[in-house]
Design an enzyme around this catalytic site. Structure first.
Site, PDB file in Angstrom:
ATOM      1  N   GLU A 168      -9.171  -3.933   2.112  1.00 54.26           N
ATOM      2  CA  GLU A 168      -8.125  -3.275   1.318  1.00 54.26           C
ATOM      3  C   GLU A 168      -6.988  -4.241   0.983  1.00 54.26           C
ATOM      4  O   GLU A 168      -6.413  -4.168  -0.106  1.00 54.26           O
ATOM      5  CB  GLU A 168      -7.594  -2.068   2.093  1.00 54.26           C
ATOM      6  CG  GLU A 168      -8.634  -0.961   2.189  1.00 54.26           C
ATOM      7  CD  GLU A 168      -8.450  -0.073   3.410  1.00 54.26           C
ATOM      8  OE1 GLU A 168      -8.689  -0.563   4.534  1.00 54.26           O
ATOM      9  OE2 GLU A 168      -8.073   1.088   3.244  1.00 54.26           O
ATOM     10  N   ASP A 188     -11.682   6.892  19.890  1.00 51.74           N
ATOM     11  CA  ASP A 188     -12.283   5.614  19.532  1.00 51.74           C
ATOM     12  C   ASP A 188     -13.807   5.682  19.686  1.00 51.74           C
ATOM     13  O   ASP A 188     -14.322   5.977  20.763  1.00 51.74           O
ATOM     14  CB  ASP A 188     -11.699   4.551  20.480  1.00 51.74           C
ATOM     15  CG  ASP A 188     -12.070   3.149  20.055  1.00 51.74           C
ATOM     16  OD1 ASP A 188     -11.179   2.433  19.591  1.00 51.74           O
ATOM     17  OD2 ASP A 188     -13.254   2.792  20.186  1.00 51.74           O
ATOM     18  N   MET A 189     -14.505   5.408  18.587  1.00 47.28           N
ATOM     19  CA  MET A 189     -15.971   5.557  18.617  1.00 47.28           C
ATOM     20  C   MET A 189     -16.628   4.654  19.669  1.00 47.28           C
ATOM     21  O   MET A 189     -17.568   5.063  20.344  1.00 47.28           O
ATOM     22  CB  MET A 189     -16.539   5.276  17.221  1.00 47.28           C
ATOM     23  CG  MET A 189     -18.027   5.443  17.108  1.00 47.28           C
ATOM     24  SD  MET A 189     -18.621   7.102  17.574  1.00 47.28           S
ATOM     25  CE  MET A 189     -18.337   8.033  16.066  1.00 47.28           C
ATOM     26  N   GLY A 221     -18.430   2.207  10.239  1.00 44.20           N
ATOM     27  CA  GLY A 221     -19.485   1.960   9.255  1.00 44.20           C
ATOM     28  C   GLY A 221     -19.989   0.523   9.280  1.00 44.20           C
ATOM     29  O   GLY A 221     -21.180   0.263   9.103  1.00 44.20           O
ATOM     30  N   GLY A 227      -9.456   6.856  10.185  1.00 41.25           N
ATOM     31  CA  GLY A 227      -9.576   7.889   9.158  1.00 41.25           C
ATOM     32  C   GLY A 227     -10.986   7.782   8.604  1.00 41.25           C
ATOM     33  O   GLY A 227     -11.591   6.717   8.687  1.00 41.25           O
ATOM     34  N   ARG A 245       0.857  -1.170   0.000  1.00 43.17           N
ATOM     35  CA  ARG A 245       0.000   0.000   0.000  1.00 43.17           C
ATOM     36  C   ARG A 245       0.909   1.241   0.000  1.00 43.17           C
ATOM     37  O   ARG A 245       1.770   1.387   0.855  1.00 43.17           O
ATOM     38  CB  ARG A 245      -0.856   0.025   1.259  1.00 43.17           C
ATOM     39  CG  ARG A 245      -1.714   1.228   1.284  1.00 43.17           C
ATOM     40  CD  ARG A 245      -2.130   1.588   2.669  1.00 43.17           C
ATOM     41  NE  ARG A 245      -3.464   2.111   2.570  1.00 43.17           N
ATOM     42  CZ  ARG A 245      -4.515   1.576   3.145  1.00 43.17           C
ATOM     43  NH1 ARG A 245      -4.387   0.536   3.905  1.00 43.17           N
ATOM     44  NH2 ARG A 245      -5.684   2.099   2.966  1.00 43.17           N
ATOM     45  N   HIS A 258     -16.364   5.499   4.093  1.00 42.36           N
ATOM     46  CA  HIS A 258     -15.320   4.758   4.806  1.00 42.36           C
ATOM     47  C   HIS A 258     -15.143   5.439   6.161  1.00 42.36           C
ATOM     48  O   HIS A 258     -14.526   6.501   6.265  1.00 42.36           O
ATOM     49  CB  HIS A 258     -14.014   4.783   4.002  1.00 42.36           C
ATOM     50  CG  HIS A 258     -12.901   4.029   4.667  1.00 42.36           C
ATOM     51  ND1 HIS A 258     -12.431   2.814   4.217  1.00 42.36           N
ATOM     52  CD2 HIS A 258     -12.169   4.312   5.776  1.00 42.36           C
ATOM     53  CE1 HIS A 258     -11.472   2.384   5.013  1.00 42.36           C
ATOM     54  NE2 HIS A 258     -11.283   3.287   5.972  1.00 42.36           N
ATOM     55  N   GLY A 309     -13.570   4.819   9.497  1.00 46.32           N
ATOM     56  CA  GLY A 309     -12.671   4.092  10.392  1.00 46.32           C
ATOM     57  C   GLY A 309     -11.983   5.106  11.294  1.00 46.32           C
ATOM     58  O   GLY A 309     -12.594   6.100  11.677  1.00 46.32           O
TER      59      GLY A 309
HETATM   60  P1  ADP Z   1      -8.486   1.931  10.719  1.00 45.34           P
HETATM   61  O1  ADP Z   1      -8.958   3.147   9.999  1.00 45.34           O
HETATM   62  O2  ADP Z   1      -7.329   2.179  11.628  1.00 45.34           O
HETATM   63  O3  ADP Z   1      -8.332   0.698   9.840  1.00 45.34           O
HETATM   64  P2  ADP Z   1     -10.968   0.738  11.623  1.00 45.34           P
HETATM   65  O4  ADP Z   1     -11.534   0.709  10.255  1.00 45.34           O
HETATM   66  O5  ADP Z   1     -10.733  -0.554  12.314  1.00 45.34           O
HETATM   67  O6  ADP Z   1      -9.660   1.594  11.739  1.00 45.34           O
HETATM   68  O7  ADP Z   1     -11.975   1.626  12.529  1.00 45.34           O
HETATM   69  C1  ADP Z   1     -11.691   1.920  13.853  1.00 45.34           C
HETATM   70  C2  ADP Z   1     -12.910   2.622  14.444  1.00 45.34           C
HETATM   71  O8  ADP Z   1     -14.039   1.731  14.396  1.00 45.34           O
HETATM   72  C3  ADP Z   1     -12.731   3.008  15.913  1.00 45.34           C
HETATM   73  O9  ADP Z   1     -13.268   4.293  16.144  1.00 45.34           O
HETATM   74  C4  ADP Z   1     -13.577   1.962  16.632  1.00 45.34           C
HETATM   75  O10 ADP Z   1     -14.085   2.416  17.852  1.00 45.34           O
HETATM   76  C5  ADP Z   1     -14.694   1.776  15.629  1.00 45.34           C
HETATM   77  N1  ADP Z   1     -15.456   0.554  15.916  1.00 45.34           N
HETATM   78  C6  ADP Z   1     -15.086  -0.724  15.771  1.00 45.34           C
HETATM   79  N2  ADP Z   1     -16.062  -1.556  16.206  1.00 45.34           N
HETATM   80  C7  ADP Z   1     -17.074  -0.766  16.630  1.00 45.34           C
HETATM   81  C8  ADP Z   1     -18.365  -1.002  17.193  1.00 45.34           C
HETATM   82  N3  ADP Z   1     -18.811  -2.226  17.404  1.00 45.34           N
HETATM   83  N4  ADP Z   1     -19.136   0.062  17.504  1.00 45.34           N
HETATM   84  C9  ADP Z   1     -18.685   1.317  17.291  1.00 45.34           C
HETATM   85  N5  ADP Z   1     -17.492   1.619  16.759  1.00 45.34           N
HETATM   86  C10 ADP Z   1     -16.691   0.590  16.440  1.00 45.34           C
END
Ligand code: ADP
Length: 399
Positions: A385, A289-290, A336, A218, A99, A214, A216
């Site tokens: 990805e 962290d969500m 998402g 990011g 990547r 997307h 995450g």
């Molecule tokens: P990255 O962008 O580093 O690949 P991810 O796609 O794994 O990260 O997304 C991380 C985010 O997803 C964090 O904010 C995490 O809290 C959130 N997340 C993962 N599982 C849940 C869930 N069950 N409910 C709410 N948020 C979640």
């Protein structure tokens, strides 16, 4: 040890960040790619930790180095190669896909990289100084550590090269555009994967006007028509658009002038604030962290989620205008894919556009989370990805 049909060969995927190296290994079986293992070496500068797991999550190999012991990318790559060789002995590695965050204005396709190509890719580092050098380091190392094995660069910007010149422009003096100061858009490998999945998951929508989200650590949105990128919320850098875990998203450039000229902040301090201290963390004061925010009672945790949802809904409106209409949305990445609550709140904010939530389908994860009567449809589609990079690698090698 892993059983695999060795004569078919394998491709590896590397995704190098500032202090981590994620990797995966796929077996090439005709048109199919079968995940053999995945893992990561993380905390390379602080307390290095290595883990390799089978596709079902079973830990195959794990190692932790002492606190304060640095590993570095070079050692991390060698450790990974040695571990994979032991776990999958005799595997024929056909190539490695990397990547690479930035392909600049020219690279719209993955490419097999030779040592002679490296200066061209390194010249793009000023466009993504926090990411590009980390992404390129393992390619350079692999020329020595894996002699004769092709290295393929897969760019996170490439999918958005289909956007119009208008969609790429900033209204600043024109020569900057020619120098490369334009909207590139990122998360392209994720969106390309979603575009490749939609014909199976939602065939009608795949042909139409779609906004993929997307969400995450990011976060960005991508407007797609017929599976091609038309516009993205991300721009010149991965800072623009939505608020993210620790990144600000769109901000009036006047704020930056104020911070530097009136508050005396240096460019480095502003950079740190925009990339690391802002977004969900900056507003909540609790976490980036969500999951943590949804579980928190802190008053500004709720405010941070309110802002997140509000900004997504506003940007959906903006991208729908760029598309000239909208048939549906797709949620992907950590938030998402997993947060029914965030998806529900976003769709409620978009009810005026013709989204009607199917609460039961949303709670169980979809894939379709809008009712049959909903004028616009909404879906959850898990992104992958690494698989996209593996596919590109096989294709680039002529497989
Ligand atoms: P990255 O962008 O580093 O690949 P991810 O796609 O794994 O990260 O997304 C991380 C985010 O997803 C964090 O904010 C995490 O809290 C959130 N997340 C993962 N599982 C849940 C869930 N069950 N409910 C709410 N948020 C979640």
């Amino acid at each position: 040890m892993i059983e695999a049909s060795l004569e078919r060969g394998m491709v590896a995927v590397a995704n190098a960040g500032s202090s981590s190296l994620k990797f995966s290994l796929y077996e090439v079986a005709g048109d199919e790619l079968r995940l053999v293992l995945r893992g990561l070496a993380e905390g390379l500068d602080t307390s290095p930790h290595f883990v390799a797991k089978a596709p079902d999550g079973l830990v195959l190999r794990e190692h932790t180095w002492g606190e304060g012991q640095k590993l570095g990318h070079d050692a991390a790559l060698h450790h990974t190669i040695a571990a994979v060789r032991e776990l999958v002995p005799g595997a024929t590695l056909r190539g490695v896909g990397h990547r690479v965050v930035h392909g600049g204005p020219d690279y719209s396709q993955p490419m097999v990289v030779t040592p002679e190509d490296m200066p061209k890719l390194e010249a793009l580092s000023p466009l993504a100084p926090l990411h590009q050098p980390n992404n390129l380091a393992p390619i350079r190392l692999a020329f020595e550590a894996l002699p004769g094995i092709p290295q393929v660069a897969c760019f996170d910007t490439a999918f958005h090269r289909s956007t119009s010149e208008l969609a790429q422009m900033y209204a600043i003096p024109w020569h900057f555009f020619e120098e490369g100061v334009r909207r590139y858009g990122f998360h392209g490998l994720s969106y390309e994967y979603i575009a490749s999945r939609l014909p199976q998951v939602a065939p009608e929508l795949a042909r139409g006007k779609v906004i993929a989200m997307h969400l995450g650590n990011g976060a960005s949105l991508c407007a797609m028509e017929g599976g091609r990128s038309v516009a993205s919320t991300m721009g010149f850098s991965a800072l623009e658009g939505l608020p993210m875990g620790t990144r600000s998203g769109a901000i009036d450039p006047g704020v930056l002038l104020y911070l530097m000229q009136q508050r005396g902040m240096s460019a480095k301090e502003v950079e740190r604030m925009l990339y690391r201290d802002s977004g969900l963390l900056g507003i909540s004061g609790v976490s980036s962290d969500m999951r943590a925010l949804l579980a928190s009672d802190a008053p500004r945790a709720a405010l941070a989620i309110d802002l997140y949802v509000y900004r997504i809904a506003r940007e959906v409106g903006s991208l729908a205008a760029a598309l000239g209409g909208l048939d549906g949305v797709v949620f992907t990445a950590g938030i998402g894919e997993h947060s029914a609550q965030v998806r529900e709140r976003v769709l409620r904010a978009l009810a005026w556009m013709g989204f009607e939530l199917d609460a039961a389908a949303n709670a169980s994860g979809g894939p379709r989370i809008s009712t049959a009567a909903s004028r616009c449809s909404a879906w959850t589609v898990p992104t992958d990805e690494e698989l996209m990079i593996a596919r590109h690698t096989v294709r680039a090698l002529g497989g």
